[in-house]
Design a protein around this motif. Sequence first.
Motif, PDB file in Angstrom:
ATOM      1  N   MET A 159       0.766  -1.057  -0.060  1.00  0.00           N
ATOM      2  CA  MET A 159      -0.028   0.005  -0.049  1.00  0.00           C
ATOM      3  C   MET A 159       0.957   1.477   0.098  1.00  0.00           C
ATOM      4  O   MET A 159       1.850   1.221   0.974  1.00  0.00           O
ATOM      5  N   GLU A 160       0.569   2.099  -0.837  1.00  0.00           N
ATOM      6  CA  GLU A 160       1.308   3.220  -1.143  1.00  0.00           C
ATOM      7  C   GLU A 160       0.932   4.334  -0.002  1.00  0.00           C
ATOM      8  O   GLU A 160      -0.347   4.575   0.137  1.00  0.00           O
ATOM      9  N   THR A 161       1.954   5.094   0.752  1.00  0.00           N
ATOM     10  CA  THR A 161       1.359   6.011   1.742  1.00  0.00           C
ATOM     11  C   THR A 161       1.553   7.517   1.001  1.00  0.00           C
ATOM     12  O   THR A 161       2.671   7.829   0.327  1.00  0.00           O
ATOM     13  N   LYS A 162       0.631   8.457   1.073  1.00  0.00           N
ATOM     14  CA  LYS A 162       0.702   9.649   0.114  1.00  0.00           C
ATOM     15  C   LYS A 162       1.402  10.722   1.184  1.00  0.00           C
ATOM     16  O   LYS A 162       1.506  10.831   2.245  1.00  0.00           O
ATOM     17  N   MET A 163       2.366  11.316   0.314  1.00  0.00           N
ATOM     18  CA  MET A 163       3.122  12.486   0.980  1.00  0.00           C
ATOM     19  C   MET A 163       2.344  13.896   0.865  1.00  0.00           C
ATOM     20  O   MET A 163       1.663  14.070   0.046  1.00  0.00           O
ATOM     21  N   LEU A 164       2.188  14.262   2.329  1.00  0.00           N
ATOM     22  CA  LEU A 164       1.512  15.594   2.316  1.00  0.00           C
ATOM     23  C   LEU A 164       2.460  16.557   2.230  1.00  0.00           C
ATOM     24  O   LEU A 164       1.906  17.551   1.271  1.00  0.00           O
ATOM     25  N   CYS A 165       3.537  16.715   2.688  1.00  0.00           N
ATOM     26  CA  CYS A 165       4.474  17.796   2.310  1.00  0.00           C
ATOM     27  C   CYS A 165       5.520  17.656   3.170  1.00  0.00           C
ATOM     28  O   CYS A 165       5.828  16.938   3.915  1.00  0.00           O
ATOM     29  N   GLY A 166       6.701  18.452   2.637  1.00  0.00           N
ATOM     30  CA  GLY A 166       7.980  18.771   3.222  1.00  0.00           C
ATOM     31  C   GLY A 166       7.734  19.607   4.433  1.00  0.00           C
ATOM     32  O   GLY A 166       7.252  20.688   4.063  1.00  0.00           O
ATOM     33  N   VAL A 167       8.659  19.391   5.533  1.00  0.00           N
ATOM     34  CA  VAL A 167       8.614  20.529   6.774  1.00  0.00           C
ATOM     35  C   VAL A 167       9.429  21.423   6.418  1.00  0.00           C
ATOM     36  O   VAL A 167      10.694  21.212   6.403  1.00  0.00           O
ATOM     37  N   GLY A 168       8.667  22.744   6.139  1.00  0.00           N
ATOM     38  CA  GLY A 168       9.561  23.772   5.874  1.00  0.00           C
ATOM     39  C   GLY A 168       9.757  24.761   6.910  1.00  0.00           C
ATOM     40  O   GLY A 168      10.934  25.466   7.229  1.00  0.00           O
ATOM     41  N   LEU A 169       9.023  24.711   8.067  1.00  0.00           N
ATOM     42  CA  LEU A 169       9.144  25.431   9.083  1.00  0.00           C
ATOM     43  C   LEU A 169       8.364  24.822  10.429  1.00  0.00           C
ATOM     44  O   LEU A 169       7.584  24.150  10.282  1.00  0.00           O
ATOM     45  N   VAL A 170       9.103  24.906  11.422  1.00  0.00           N
ATOM     46  CA  VAL A 170       8.559  24.182  12.680  1.00  0.00           C
ATOM     47  C   VAL A 170       8.898  25.337  13.912  1.00  0.00           C
ATOM     48  O   VAL A 170       9.779  26.057  13.999  1.00  0.00           O
ATOM     49  N   PHE A 171       7.667  25.453  14.680  1.00  0.00           N
ATOM     50  CA  PHE A 171       7.570  26.450  15.455  1.00  0.00           C
ATOM     51  C   PHE A 171       6.540  26.003  16.693  1.00  0.00           C
ATOM     52  O   PHE A 171       5.974  25.400  16.460  1.00  0.00           O
ATOM     53  N   GLU A 172       6.873  26.770  17.864  1.00  0.00           N
ATOM     54  CA  GLU A 172       5.990  26.631  19.076  1.00  0.00           C
ATOM     55  C   GLU A 172       5.388  27.848  19.490  1.00  0.00           C
ATOM     56  O   GLU A 172       5.648  28.831  19.367  1.00  0.00           O
ATOM     57  N   THR A 173       4.095  27.767  19.733  1.00  0.00           N
ATOM     58  CA  THR A 173       3.255  28.759  20.313  1.00  0.00           C
ATOM     59  C   THR A 173       2.935  28.328  21.752  1.00  0.00           C
ATOM     60  O   THR A 173       2.523  27.347  22.083  1.00  0.00           O
ATOM     61  N   PRO A 174       2.582  29.203  22.680  1.00  0.00           N
ATOM     62  CA  PRO A 174       2.191  28.882  24.378  1.00  0.00           C
ATOM     63  C   PRO A 174       0.987  28.390  23.994  1.00  0.00           C
ATOM     64  O   PRO A 174       0.674  27.576  24.827  1.00  0.00           O
ATOM     65  N   GLU A 175      -0.051  29.054  22.969  1.00  0.00           N
ATOM     66  CA  GLU A 175      -1.337  28.364  23.295  1.00  0.00           C
ATOM     67  C   GLU A 175      -1.492  27.145  22.627  1.00  0.00           C
ATOM     68  O   GLU A 175      -2.353  26.114  23.024  1.00  0.00           O
ATOM     69  N   PHE A 176      -0.918  26.844  21.457  1.00  0.00           N
ATOM     70  CA  PHE A 176      -1.164  25.596  20.803  1.00  0.00           C
ATOM     71  C   PHE A 176       0.104  24.406  20.877  1.00  0.00           C
ATOM     72  O   PHE A 176      -0.320  23.552  20.248  1.00  0.00           O
ATOM     73  N   GLY A 177       1.123  24.809  20.961  1.00  0.00           N
ATOM     74  CA  GLY A 177       2.232  23.789  21.104  1.00  0.00           C
ATOM     75  C   GLY A 177       2.791  24.117  19.832  1.00  0.00           C
ATOM     76  O   GLY A 177       2.936  24.903  19.164  1.00  0.00           O
ATOM     77  N   THR A 178       3.441  22.665  19.244  1.00  0.00           N
ATOM     78  CA  THR A 178       4.422  22.867  18.458  1.00  0.00           C
ATOM     79  C   THR A 178       3.540  22.511  16.993  1.00  0.00           C
ATOM     80  O   THR A 178       2.382  21.948  17.011  1.00  0.00           O
ATOM     81  N   ILE A 179       3.625  23.375  15.901  1.00  0.00           N
ATOM     82  CA  ILE A 179       3.221  23.260  14.643  1.00  0.00           C
ATOM     83  C   ILE A 179       4.176  23.215  13.523  1.00  0.00           C
ATOM     84  O   ILE A 179       5.573  23.904  13.501  1.00  0.00           O
ATOM     85  N   VAL A 180       3.832  22.388  12.784  1.00  0.00           N
ATOM     86  CA  VAL A 180       4.720  22.221  11.471  1.00  0.00           C
ATOM     87  C   VAL A 180       4.054  22.651  10.181  1.00  0.00           C
ATOM     88  O   VAL A 180       2.867  22.422  10.135  1.00  0.00           O
ATOM     89  N   MET A 181       4.991  23.474   9.333  1.00  0.00           N
ATOM     90  CA  MET A 181       4.186  23.904   8.369  1.00  0.00           C
ATOM     91  C   MET A 181       5.027  23.453   6.963  1.00  0.00           C
ATOM     92  O   MET A 181       6.348  23.227   7.006  1.00  0.00           O
ATOM     93  N   GLY A 182       4.402  23.289   5.834  1.00  0.00           N
ATOM     94  CA  GLY A 182       5.214  22.859   4.576  1.00  0.00           C
ATOM     95  C   GLY A 182       4.086  22.945   3.593  1.00  0.00           C
ATOM     96  O   GLY A 182       2.954  23.546   3.656  1.00  0.00           O
ATOM     97  N   ALA A 183       4.548  22.767   2.457  1.00  0.00           N
ATOM     98  CA  ALA A 183       3.634  22.668   0.900  1.00  0.00           C
ATOM     99  C   ALA A 183       4.044  21.521   0.283  1.00  0.00           C
ATOM    100  O   ALA A 183       5.214  21.027   0.307  1.00  0.00           O
TER     101      ALA A 183
END
Length: 103
Positions: free
Chosen positions: A1-25
């Motif tokens: 079964m092939e697993t679909k790539m969503l994105c590469g991680v371009g940015l990782v940051f932490e916010t006091p309210e939400f915790g860790t967030i990863v962003m990519g495209a």
Amino acid sequence: METKMLCGVGLVFETPEFGTIVMGANEELDELLPSTIKEMIGDQIIIKKTDGEEQIYKVVSSQINHSIAGKKNIGICLGKEISPDEMPAGSIVYCYSSGRIDK
């Protein structure tokens, strides 16, 4: 079964309210509706780190933003229990499935 790539991680940051967030495209997803991308993300993701380690993470929330160039930016909140140091930029985010990542 092939697993679909969503994105590469371009940015990782932490916010006091939400915790860790990863962003990519991923230009392959630019034509999809945000609701379709959110459905692909689901409740869990697999992140394959730059050292090859794969780990499953619970998704707290996700957000899809549109850039001025018509590209989609994917933001995935992993919560306060995950340190941003655990997510090196360059890691790859995949849809979760019961199988391993196929390449």
